[in-house]
Design a protein around this motif. Structure first.
Motif, mmCIF file in Angstrom:
data_model
loop_
_atom_site.group_PDB
_atom_site.id
_atom_site.type_symbol
_atom_site.label_atom_id
_atom_site.label_comp_id
_atom_site.label_asym_id
_atom_site.label_seq_id
_atom_site.Cartn_x
_atom_site.Cartn_y
_atom_site.Cartn_z
ATOM 1 N N SER A 44 0.943 -1.482 -0.135
ATOM 2 C CA SER A 44 0.112 0.278 -0.221
ATOM 3 C C SER A 44 1.081 1.361 0.071
ATOM 4 O O SER A 44 0.336 2.664 -0.362
ATOM 5 C CB SER A 44 -1.053 -0.146 1.312
ATOM 6 N N ILE A 45 2.296 1.398 0.105
ATOM 7 C CA ILE A 45 2.489 2.315 0.099
ATOM 8 C C ILE A 45 3.574 2.825 -1.189
ATOM 9 O O ILE A 45 3.122 2.179 -1.845
ATOM 10 C CB ILE A 45 4.260 1.645 0.807
ATOM 11 N N THR A 46 2.374 4.181 -1.475
ATOM 12 C CA THR A 46 2.712 4.762 -2.515
ATOM 13 C C THR A 46 3.971 5.140 -3.601
ATOM 14 O O THR A 46 4.967 5.382 -2.776
ATOM 15 C CB THR A 46 2.229 6.154 -2.843
ATOM 16 N N PRO A 47 4.067 4.783 -3.920
ATOM 17 C CA PRO A 47 5.721 5.309 -5.009
ATOM 18 C C PRO A 47 6.325 6.134 -4.770
ATOM 19 O O PRO A 47 7.287 6.259 -4.675
ATOM 20 C CB PRO A 47 5.199 4.778 -6.662
ATOM 21 N N ASP A 48 5.440 7.182 -4.596
ATOM 22 C CA ASP A 48 6.770 8.419 -4.638
ATOM 23 C C ASP A 48 6.393 9.226 -3.367
ATOM 24 O O ASP A 48 6.870 10.586 -3.072
ATOM 25 C CB ASP A 48 5.607 9.622 -5.653
ATOM 26 N N SER A 49 5.632 8.902 -2.355
ATOM 27 C CA SER A 49 5.866 8.785 -0.895
ATOM 28 C C SER A 49 7.089 8.617 -0.209
ATOM 29 O O SER A 49 7.908 7.869 -0.521
ATOM 30 C CB SER A 49 4.756 8.173 -0.083
ATOM 31 N N GLU A 52 9.224 5.233 1.347
ATOM 32 C CA GLU A 52 9.200 4.583 -0.525
ATOM 33 C C GLU A 52 10.420 5.664 -0.346
ATOM 34 O O GLU A 52 11.522 4.186 -0.456
ATOM 35 C CB GLU A 52 8.654 4.702 -1.358
#
Length: 96
Positions: A44-49, A52
């Motif tokens: 569930s981690i967003t790619p550009d967070s 991450e």
């Protein structure tokens, strides 16, 4: 590797580092921290967070630290050609 004979200063420093009483403890702590970092990954981690980015940066840090550990051990122990070399010990052969 036949680069540093046993009495070469670089190899002596590597031997001192690997035989230090806290060396194995430090490596085990690195492994533990790396396991914790790997456990933090989830789909569930967003790619550009920011999370991450931090996890990716820690990946690089741990890779470099484990690479340096392996290099120091290879210089200290030799790679493969003599008894007690890095790749002849089952525990370190797993690293290589």
């Amino acid at each position: 590797l036949y680069i540093f004979p046993i009495n070469h200063p670089v190899r002596q420093i590597a031997l001192q580092i690997t035989s230090h009483e806290y060396f194995d403890t430090a490596v085990m702590l690195l492994i533990l921290m790396n396991c914790i970092q790997l456990a933090c990954y989830r789909p569930s981690i967003t790619p550009d967070s920011k999370e991450e980015q931090v996890l990716n940066a820690l990946d690089v840090v741990f890779t470099v630290l484990f690479g340096v550990e392996a290099l120091i051990k290879v210089v200290a122990m030799g790679l493969v050609m003599h008894e007690g070399a890095y790749l002849r010990i089952p525990a370190t052969a797993l690293d290589g």
